[in-house]
Design a protein around this motif. Sequence first.
Motif, mmCIF file in Angstrom:
data_model
loop_
_atom_site.group_PDB
_atom_site.id
_atom_site.type_symbol
_atom_site.label_atom_id
_atom_site.label_comp_id
_atom_site.label_asym_id
_atom_site.label_seq_id
_atom_site.Cartn_x
_atom_site.Cartn_y
_atom_site.Cartn_z
ATOM 1 N N THR A 192 1.222 -1.363 0.310
ATOM 2 C CA THR A 192 -0.378 0.543 -0.320
ATOM 3 C C THR A 192 0.754 1.265 -0.234
ATOM 4 O OG1 THR A 192 -0.269 0.194 2.451
ATOM 5 C CG2 THR A 192 -2.081 -1.055 1.193
ATOM 6 N N VAL A 198 -7.337 1.879 2.127
ATOM 7 C CA VAL A 198 -6.409 0.933 1.290
ATOM 8 C C VAL A 198 -5.715 0.598 2.140
ATOM 9 C CG1 VAL A 198 -4.030 2.083 0.456
ATOM 10 C CG2 VAL A 198 -5.893 3.867 0.452
ATOM 11 N N GLY A 252 -5.709 -3.516 1.178
ATOM 12 C CA GLY A 252 -5.222 -4.687 1.265
ATOM 13 C C GLY A 252 -5.052 -6.146 2.011
#
Length: 776
Positions: A6, A372, A376
Amino acid sequence: MSSIRTHNLGYPRIGEHRELKKATEAYWQGKISREELEDTGRRLRRGNWLKQQAAGIDLIPCNDFSFYDQVLDATCLLGNIPPRFGRQDASDPDSLFLIARGSRDTADNCGDGCGCQTGTFASEMTKWFDTNYHYIVPEFHAGTEFKVSGTKVFDEFQEALALGIHAKPVLIGPVTYLSLGKSHDADFDRFSLLDGLVAAYEEIIGRLAALGATWIQIDEPILATDLDDRRRDAFLEAYARLATVAGNTRLMVASYFGGLRDNLPLFLSLPVAGLHFDAVRGSDEVPELLEKFPEDKVLSLGVVDGRNIWRNDFDASLGLLAEAEARLGKERLWIAPSCSLIHSPVTLENEPKLDPEIKNWLAFADEKLAEVSALGDLLGGRAGPGVLEENRAAHLGRRGSPRIHNPAVRARLAAVAPQDLERRSRFPERQALQREKLKLPLFPTTTIGSFPQTAEVRSARARWKSGLLPAVAYDAFIKEETRRCVAFQDEIGIDMPVHGEFERNDMVEYFGEQLEGFTFTANGWVQSYGTRCVKPPVIFGDVSRPRPMTTYWSGFAKSLTERPMKGMLTGPVTILQWSFVRNDQPRETTTRQIALAIRDEVLDLEAIGLAAIQIDEPAIREGLPLRRADWDPYLAWAVDAFRLCASGVRDETQIHTHMCYSEFNDIIGAIAALDADVITIETSRSNMELLDAFVDFNYPNEIGPGVYDIHSPRVPGVAEMRHLMEKAGAVIPTGNLWVNPDCGLKTRGWPEVRASLVHMVACARALREKSNASLR
Ligand SMILES: Nc1nc2c(c(=O)[nH]1)N[C@@H](CNc1ccc(C(=O)N[C@@H](CCC(=O)N[C@@H](CCC(=O)N[C@@H](CCC(=O)O)C(=O)O)C(=O)O)C(=O)O)cc1)CN2
Ligand SMILES: [Zn+2]
């Protein structure tokens, strides 16, 4: 590395409570030292890095901080400081401030032609792509030489390293940098500077590599626009060279703010190690991107929207990411926000008053980073229980919420007929009736609306909002400000006065606070330019107007004078453009809903006797899609929305509009189609050049070309304003001309405003005397 990485492209630098704004302004006022200002900068950077680390972001950006603007930072780093500032090396904040603001003693910024000295006038400022962020425009000339001169990017990398964070420096790419600049000599080809520019980038990259940077992010948002051959060639040439200096350091070119369309092959051919793609605005291009994606590169997919505040739809994002993973494998896929998060407010943490239902639909910068990171984890099968389910529930809740649907609004919109977009008569008849009614002199004077928003005004409002100042006291205070403002205009002889907008925090937020379908935040600040921030309202549902919004203050102001008072409204496109807009229906629909609300307000102002009503549309141009092919449909609905607001009134009611920061040449047809009786525009900084579009088009209605630049504290002289008006008078029929400043006066202080407007009225009187007729 076994799991998907990320990363973040940029983090808001202003601070949760606008700490950077406050420190910078305090520094300008001499209240804190340079060291204290730099301390604030360091504290903010540190806090922001640690926060991103805690959010689980693997690769954290540095050099996304700036004391003013990241494009200006690049200008300093490249040693491209315009020669008039007399300094070459500029890694200090003072140089930034000087270039951005000019120097006070010699801020004689009037362009050329009127004989006044042009010492150290500030560099121009303009909109960053289609955002409400403004950057300082780089300047180029035939002799421009680049020389790496700042140390900020190197210092910040090491500063992060000292905290144990191996950060990813962010640079503005060379092609975007050249494309965004301007040269005074129109014939000069900026791209002839590419060779020297790339050499400077080679040195910067080499030095970052030597410091141990593993990845460098190079932003090239220009890839989301129409590129000519010169720019395409520049891409190939620049990156062929940059790729070879990087050594073990890898370059990631970031494109954002749109899909790539015909630029996709160019993008994929860049000889760099990684490419970032805006998978929000470019979602429909993902299949093609994946299909053609080269074997030797990392792909960063920007699936979390950096330009809006809605929670990410995990199912949709995971769909895209899973496709990408299947194609590229884990090693070559990164997850990111679509663009830098500087266009998003910092955190939802400081919004205790936000309605919990709506709050659950939102994500600001911090929440976006958490998204985000969660994506992941979800993709890697590491997510905690319930993460996906909770996200789904929020989306289902939003979709089904009765709060976003208002059948009455929908029905009214469906019933809008073509004649609702037409004034009763055409402009010449309206003009005759308005002249009859208003009895204004030739070269009538007016202002754009706002008068100084002094610290006292802002502080009174802050105290009222927090309950420290009773409503009646606040009301009395604003009445007194308004009374003084109207009296001042009467006294100096402004022909069409305004009430001064003292009751407004911001020209968009003020309306958002009063409309249904909108909500607003307590601390959702976003940088607009320098230390100036805005708090965009959130449009979450169908828009309607429960009650009149401006009649109280406009009616009060009207009662104070015999002269025709102008009512002030913000137009639907500007309200849309400067808000966070719902993403579950076309923007066009939302705009039309706002237009109906403004239309009702226009009629209410007319009903209480306002003879003129201004509907500001400064954002109409920035709303233009980045690609020309998309312009016409946008302009068609933008124009219709304005006409829907304006067309209910009688012929003798004069509709004004105002635009600033606009180049009008390529949209003049649309501006004429607004059919406003009067348009006031920003022209003084360009020495009336912006009027050319109106002249070439044979623009039929009345025009007020701004005669002085309100962005500078400098007081313009009578002669120089007269000079500008005579320029305008040479090409526009005298009877159609108004005399007014460039824009609202809210950022100025009273002493300059008083002096400037006295000069402006004197200028109008002199023009009248020269002309034989005194009445129109
Ligand atoms: N939305 C929007 N976008 C725009 C423009 C615009 O006018 N509005 N103009 C262009 C950009 N120009 C701009 C010009 C000025 C400001 C500006 O002055 N912003 C103010 C904030 C405006 C605001 O909403 N103020 C509030 C909040 C006031 C405030 O800061 N209160 C203090 C306390 C004050 C005190 O006690 O002294 C606090 O909360 O900390 C109010 O007046 O009510 C600022 O940064 O300072 C912003 C943009 C393009 N985009
Ligand atoms: Zn303006």
